[in-house]
Motif scaffolding. Sequence first.
Motif, PDB file in Angstrom:
ATOM      1  N   PHE A 226       0.795  -1.174  -0.090  1.00  0.00           N
ATOM      2  CA  PHE A 226       0.313  -0.091  -0.113  1.00  0.00           C
ATOM      3  C   PHE A 226       0.826   1.320   0.069  1.00  0.00           C
ATOM      4  N   ARG A 227       1.834   1.172   0.988  1.00  0.00           N
ATOM      5  CA  ARG A 227       2.697   2.362   0.790  1.00  0.00           C
ATOM      6  C   ARG A 227       3.474   2.529  -0.460  1.00  0.00           C
ATOM      7  N   MET A 228       4.042   1.448  -1.038  1.00  0.00           N
ATOM      8  CA  MET A 228       4.453   1.562  -2.564  1.00  0.00           C
ATOM      9  C   MET A 228       3.550   2.092  -3.562  1.00  0.00           C
ATOM     10  N   ALA A 229       2.493   1.566  -3.446  1.00  0.00           N
ATOM     11  CA  ALA A 229       1.290   2.027  -4.251  1.00  0.00           C
ATOM     12  C   ALA A 229       0.875   3.340  -4.376  1.00  0.00           C
ATOM     13  N   THR A 242      -4.968   0.604  -8.580  1.00  0.00           N
ATOM     14  CA  THR A 242      -5.139  -0.927  -8.644  1.00  0.00           C
ATOM     15  C   THR A 242      -4.206  -1.441  -7.469  1.00  0.00           C
ATOM     16  N   TYR A 243      -3.204  -1.459  -7.242  1.00  0.00           N
ATOM     17  CA  TYR A 243      -2.262  -1.848  -6.330  1.00  0.00           C
ATOM     18  C   TYR A 243      -2.603  -1.565  -4.951  1.00  0.00           C
ATOM     19  N   ALA A 244      -3.329  -0.326  -4.824  1.00  0.00           N
ATOM     20  CA  ALA A 244      -3.562   0.245  -3.333  1.00  0.00           C
ATOM     21  C   ALA A 244      -4.821  -0.376  -3.091  1.00  0.00           C
ATOM     22  N   GLU A 245      -5.633  -0.440  -3.761  1.00  0.00           N
ATOM     23  CA  GLU A 245      -7.159  -1.310  -3.599  1.00  0.00           C
ATOM     24  C   GLU A 245      -6.855  -2.684  -3.140  1.00  0.00           C
TER      25      GLU A 245
END
Length: 488
Positions: A226-229, A242-245
């Motif tokens: 999540f941090r990286m997204a 997309t990555y965060a969700e």
Amino acid sequence: MKKIFLIIGLSSLALTFTSCERDITSLNEDPKHPTEVPSGVLFASAEQALMDQMLSASVNRNISRFFTQQWSETTYPDETNYNMTARPIPGNHYNRMMASASATIPSPGVLSALRDARRFLENEGVDPVMKKNNIAMIELVNVYAWANLVDTFGDIPYFGALKATAENPGNAEIPYDDAKTIYLDLIKRIDAAIAMMDTSVKGYDKDLIYKGDMVKWKKMANSLKFRMAVTLADVEPALAKTYAEAAFNGGLFTGKDDNFGLQTFPSGLLSNPVFKDVIQSGRNDFLPSDVLVNFMNTTNDPRRDIWFTKLKGAYVGGPFGDNNVFDDYSHFTDVISGENAQGFLLDYTEITFLRAEAAARNFSVGDTAANLYKEAIKASVLEYGMANPDTVVTTIIANNPYNAANWKKSIGEQSWVAMFNKGFQAWNFTRRLDFPVFVNPAGSRVEGVPIRMFYPVDEYLVNSSNVKAAAAKIGGDKVTTKIFWDKF
């Protein structure tokens, strides 16, 4: 097969890496006197090395707290004026993440210890399910360390780092790889680590942080993703969403107990790194800065009483960049510099601010930006065990209301305060959101407040053509050259 524990002294020619790293291990092998070291011990060594470097306040190797102007210096203000050449600070950080950081007190660096842990694990006859969990844990600490190096320097050697093989161990010429490409590969590695986890089975019992609890490690994996997204949001907004969700749906930290770090540092050699540098050193070198303290004074922030001592009934920060007299200003409390104080590398407070930012960017993360902003401030208050947390939060919110029209300022300023004493985490927020706006001190040795570190000097000696090419590609090896994700 004998397991060989490699203690590698730091020098320009003795860098080692994990899976994608330089391999010059044959220089240190002693086949006549091998030492048995379980991979779990090496994994714990990597955790300890990571916490020690990321949380350190040493002016020789971690000055991230000065990049966000939260700490000041006293007798020797070189580092608050961003002199990174008198002491080889970029190289020391780079090498502590890679290999041993001290020839006098040898210890494995983060990535070298992880490399050896992964290699030795193959021969330990561990239960297959537990082995997968151990591999996942190794991978996640790997990803954390690699991501930090990208966030610090930009392009770095990564994919081609096995060029220096056992057959040609003296070859230190390693190509640099594109920072965004590395970032996307690291996220794939997180996904692969999550996929191999079995939360019903423990991982390494010597794990310093979660004691092998794979439920906690899964939350850490999703929180790191999540941090990286969110970090990618300005340069790859659709992919970041997309990555965060996906990470949010996979399960993020839900409270302080999930934090990646130590709730209480032990005494002795493994005590709080800030204690070692601020108290145990016997030197009065550091103060809370006037930049932070004045901001908190203006907003009547109750967290001052937890973090700082008073001077004649007031909180007084040392002028940033100046040569300050220690006794003339407020000091850190034991909550910050105590031997057994907490220390986190990724935590619920940070993740909740990142959720607020994600919501402001219209990602679907379970609540509105305004509500998550309030929840993040509450998480900061609870992190330090403050009494009457709801009253404290109400006071902070009243003086720092969320502004949807300028959410970067609201979230940027409050995440900066909440990330006090978490230098690298604070630095990521301030670079991405561009708040607070820092002023380069009058005595600064560089052209602006640093938003990256120089490449290590040693790289120009042992990897000259590649580091020069990397510097040209990113726009110059300067502290004002932006990391790829720092678009605005």
